[in-house]
Write an enzyme that holds these catalytic residues in place. Structure first.
Site, mmCIF file in Angstrom:
data_model
loop_
_atom_site.group_PDB
_atom_site.id
_atom_site.type_symbol
_atom_site.label_atom_id
_atom_site.label_comp_id
_atom_site.label_asym_id
_atom_site.label_seq_id
_atom_site.Cartn_x
_atom_site.Cartn_y
_atom_site.Cartn_z
ATOM 1 N N TYR A 256 17.272 43.736 61.134
ATOM 2 C CA TYR A 256 18.606 43.798 61.026
ATOM 3 C C TYR A 256 19.025 44.287 62.499
ATOM 4 C CZ TYR A 256 23.481 44.038 59.182
ATOM 5 O OH TYR A 256 24.890 43.858 58.984
ATOM 6 N N TYR B 134 26.386 43.940 51.187
ATOM 7 C CA TYR B 134 25.846 42.651 50.778
ATOM 8 C C TYR B 134 25.455 42.724 49.666
ATOM 9 C CZ TYR B 134 25.109 41.697 55.904
ATOM 10 O OH TYR B 134 25.362 41.625 57.405
ATOM 11 N N HIS C 94 27.479 51.398 63.395
ATOM 12 C CA HIS C 94 27.153 51.615 61.913
ATOM 13 C C HIS C 94 25.666 51.840 61.855
ATOM 14 C CE1 HIS C 94 30.280 49.257 59.332
ATOM 15 N NE2 HIS C 94 30.900 49.998 60.682
ATOM 16 N N PRO D 161 24.915 32.717 58.216
ATOM 17 C CA PRO D 161 25.380 34.197 58.796
ATOM 18 C C PRO D 161 24.947 35.252 58.150
ATOM 19 C CG PRO D 161 26.916 32.865 57.596
ATOM 20 C CD PRO D 161 25.902 31.861 57.688
ATOM 21 N N LYS E 124 23.136 37.150 62.886
ATOM 22 C CA LYS E 124 22.204 36.855 63.972
ATOM 23 C C LYS E 124 22.644 35.841 65.168
ATOM 24 C CE LYS E 124 19.069 39.977 63.151
ATOM 25 N NZ LYS E 124 19.582 41.184 63.568
HETATM 26 C C1 PHB Z 1 31.509 39.462 59.628
HETATM 27 O O1 PHB Z 1 31.986 40.697 59.720
HETATM 28 O O2 PHB Z 1 32.137 38.293 59.818
HETATM 29 C C2 PHB Z 1 30.099 39.261 59.329
HETATM 30 C C3 PHB Z 1 29.215 40.563 59.096
HETATM 31 C C4 PHB Z 1 27.962 40.353 58.725
HETATM 32 C C5 PHB Z 1 27.210 39.387 58.449
HETATM 33 C C6 PHB Z 1 28.110 37.936 58.568
HETATM 34 C C7 PHB Z 1 29.454 38.114 59.118
HETATM 35 O O3 PHB Z 1 26.035 39.085 58.060
#
Ligand code: PHB
Ligand code: APR
Length: 390
Positions: A385, A201, A72, A293, A297
């Protein structure tokens, strides 16, 4: 039994360390209180930094990740009914992330360990590290009711937040830092195409939402929920409705839905234990720190700990130098705290806090506006990130 490094915990930290050490000709035994199927049944985050990808390659465990993982170059921040793309690749001078589930990473590392015939002992009860403040540490455990002992040079405590390693350290030697957030994440997995080819997000008055994925056919969605929420109150239909309401209209309309095959609620917490070394016992991964989450990280921090610990152990065995091991805690914690800060910041910026007043709400909106309209601010987000160097 005797080994060079006894590793407690067969999660990503313990397995990656074991695999790197095996490649360097250093002998390990891994002990886990759980069984293999239980460990492989845990669903966790799925975004790997380039440094983590590099370590999996170094451990010779990256083949399936490269074949099936998704590269990505960016992700979307959605708020105020709109999408703002964070161009990770452009902002960081060519860095990306790899979307590949932690469960798959664990599976691949376990398969590598089996293929080289290295010893893992599952379903080990009462695993205990001993005498790590002296020269001759050992680990005891019970298996099928029989007591066993493994003598070793070093113990790696990779047994997660609830493990025995950190608990074995006298309280006076440990300083802990904790922040518990007043909400959780309700997450589902479903066999359905993701709503977008990149992660979204979303900050919304009804709460945070995240659209993630495991493949072109499998999606992972999360919504912020209150801590007393009960999973049985969340039918799939209610969940899908709620995600839709928290997304900009063009995504909500384009979203495909399907029955979920995993659904769980996780609380959000930041936690750090200092130091990460006690004589011949070294903590790594969730045993030493937890991050919420938001920003994904957790696994990446476990990987950077393992990198520092692995380098220190190689220096010890190959160059008879203790410099790397002596610097382990300080180096690992310097990176840990930066990721703890980043995860806290992302969490604070994207969630609705129950006690947020009008002033704090405007500050959050101003921050998102600034972040998405200033290249300097977007670069700060992107650089963290994709992962700080180690
Ligand atoms: C996930 O795909 O489970 C996932 C992706 C990004 C995050 C947290 C979890 O920030
Ligand atoms: N004795 C032996 N093994 C134990 C004990 C114990 N007392 N307690 C826990 N374990 C095992 C667990 O069964 C688990 O398999 O240690 C392992 C720890 O694995 P994780 O919790 O996955 O921790 P870690 O390997 O550090 O992985 C870090 O995983 O939890 C996510 O967000 C986290 O992504 C991060 C990554």
């Amino acid at each position: 039994m005797r080994t060079q490094v006894a590793i407690i915990g067969s999660g990503p930290s313990g397995l990656l360390l074991g695999q790197l050490l095996a490649e360097a000709g250093i002998d390990t035994v891994i002990l886990d209180r759980a069984g293999k199927d239980y460990i492989l049944g845990r669903v966790r985050a799925g975004v790997l930094e380039e440094g983590t990808v590099g370590l999996l390659d170094k451990a010779n465990a990256g083949a399936r990740m490269h074949a099936e993982g998704l590269q990505h170059d960016g992700f979307s921040l959605a708020f105020d009914g709109r999408d703002h793309r964070i161009d990770l690749f452009g902002l960081t001078g060519g860095k990306r992330v790899m979307v590949y589930g932690q469960t798959e990473v664990t599976h691949d590392l376990m398969a590598c360990r089996e293929s080289i015939g290295a010893l893992s002992i599952y379903d080990a009860a009462n695993v205990q590290p001993h005498d790590f403040d002296g020269q001759a540490p050992f680990v005891t455990y019970e298996k099928d009711g029989v007591a066993h002992r493994i003598d070793c040079d070093f113990i790696a405590g990779c047994d997660g937040f609830h493990g025995a390693s950190r608990k074995a350290v006298p309280e006076r030697s440990l300083r802990t830092f904790e922040k518990v957030y007043p909400f959780g994440w309700l997450g589902i997995l479903a066999e359905v195409a993701p709503v977008s080819h990149e992660l979204i997000y979303a900050n919304h008055p009804r709460g945070f939402a995240l659209c993630s994925m495991r493949s072109a056919h499998r999606s992972r969605y999360y919504i912020q929920c209150s801590l007393d929420e009960k999973i049985e109150n969340w039918s799939d239909a209610r969940f899908w409705d709620e995600v839709r309401r928290r997304l900009p209209a063009h995504h909500a309309e384009a979203m495909f839905v399907a029955p979920s095959f995993e659904k769980s609620i996780a609380p959000l917490r930041s936690f750090v234990a200092e130091p990460m070394r006690f004589g011949r016992l070294f903590l790594a991964g969730d045993a030493a720190h937890i991050v919420p989450p938001t920003g994904a990280k957790g696994l990446n921090l476990a990987a950077s700990d393992v990198h520092y610990l692995f380098s220190g152990l190689v220096e010890h065995y190959k160059e008879s130098s203790s410099a790397g091991l002596d610097a382990y805690s300080q180096k690992a914690l310097a990176r840990v705290w930066k990721a703890v800060r980043f995860s806290w910041w992302m969490t604070t910026m994207l969630h609705r806090f129950p006690d947020t007043g009008d002033f704090d709400q405007r500050i959050q909106e101003a921050e998102l506006d600034y972040l998405t309209h200033s290249r300097a601010a977007s670069t700060v987000l992107a650089e963290n990130y994709v992962g700080l160097p180690f």
